[in-house]
Motif scaffolding. Sequence first.
Motif, PDB file in Angstrom:
ATOM      1  N   VAL A  80       6.583  -7.654 -12.570  1.00 56.87           N
ATOM      2  CA  VAL A  80       7.875  -7.348 -11.967  1.00 56.87           C
ATOM      3  C   VAL A  80       8.902  -7.324 -13.095  1.00 56.87           C
ATOM      4  CG1 VAL A  80       9.646  -8.023 -10.308  1.00 56.87           C
ATOM      5  CG2 VAL A  80       7.227  -8.474  -9.804  1.00 56.87           C
ATOM      6  N   GLU A 106       6.555  -3.135 -10.454  1.00 54.37           N
ATOM      7  CA  GLU A 106       7.783  -2.839  -9.711  1.00 54.37           C
ATOM      8  C   GLU A 106       8.987  -3.234 -10.558  1.00 54.37           C
ATOM      9  OE1 GLU A 106       8.167  -1.338  -6.897  1.00 54.37           O
ATOM     10  OE2 GLU A 106       6.129  -1.344  -6.047  1.00 54.37           O
ATOM     11  N   ILE A 126       8.255  -8.966  -3.654  1.00 60.17           N
ATOM     12  CA  ILE A 126       7.344  -8.102  -4.409  1.00 60.17           C
ATOM     13  C   ILE A 126       6.275  -8.933  -5.104  1.00 60.17           C
ATOM     14  CG2 ILE A 126       7.163  -6.576  -6.410  1.00 60.17           C
ATOM     15  CD1 ILE A 126       9.987  -5.544  -5.657  1.00 60.17           C
TER      16      ILE A 126
END
Length: 389
Positions: A80, A106, A126
């Motif tokens: 992330v 992400e 996420i």
Amino acid sequence: MVDTFMGYSRKDGQVGVRNQIAIIPSVFCSAKVAERIAYQVPGSVYFRHPVGCSQVGEDLEVTAKTLIAIGNNPNFAGVVVVGLGCERFSPYELAEGIAPSQKMLETVVIQKEGDSLAAIQKGSKIAREMQQIASRQGREEFPVSELMIGLNCGGSDMTSGLIANPALGYASDKLVGQDGSSILSEITELIGTEEILARRAIDEKVADSIRETIHLTEEKLQRQTRNSSNKERTHLISKGNYDGGLSSVVEKSLGSMKKSGNAPFSGVIRYGHQPERKGLYLLDSPGHDGEVSTGQVAAGAQMILFPTGRGTPTGFPGVPVIKITGNNNTYQKMRENIDLNAGEVLEGKKTLEQMGEEIYQEILEVASGKQVKAEILGHDEQFCITRLP
């Protein structure tokens, strides 16, 4: 018969020894948000750093390449990226550099989400979803040729060059002998050994690169110390090294190179870059423990081997750091931080070769999932990107 370990397969062909989610801020402004996300998701690690903006030229380029390379390390099943939104090193550029690894990826941008609380909420969701997916992946058997180890050290004393480093060199040779990879670094602690190391190069081009790398570091140190009014601060070894029985930087350098064993050098790697083939490499980096470990992990190392005569508790996020000491007294005092006691060689309980074999077997066990003491205690201090003047 080729030795094996149990690791995690990655889509790009690499193999991880851990299966964690990395939370990487693109700039120091988003570091706290990245930290909060990681704290909410067990099985994730974050990478706090003070850079990513107000940098120019090669200094910014090294930061960018290093952060991208950390994200590409095979120990991470997903990444992330957390950005602020106005930094020089864009979070989207960071994500784009990690994308070829084909791992879960992400991007969360604070200014786009509205505020830090919203960014934490989105990033945590996420990361939790990534962790659920990663938790379903099992370990598979791989040959040791898929392993890359970093050779680092800190808090050296007289036993480091006598026992711990040569024993590690034995283990490194055994790994490289089976087409595994190993990285020697800490160039400031190799000054004076360039001709010895150059004789082990696979060809004259690599030999010249070894000489040039060490000579350039020596010239840089001469410039940095030339006008210093405090002579104590021009020494290349610390007070702790002196107290531990090291007499000079020459003695320290001769001991430090022993970590690399006797295998031939396949090349020299620049900071933030990866080797093109397997083998033993020299990484161009300063002597700071954290900057060395960061450069080695960026090069692809799945674990760090770390001799320490005086003792240190430090670790690296998402990458196991195996601590070895040649000093039995240090082991007895810091046994909750140190994994292997090579001091038994000095006591006559083991030979140097037996200790080297024990280190090698520890590499295989840790690669297969055994946690080292730095991991168990949550030590992650060694992430530190080098800066260029």
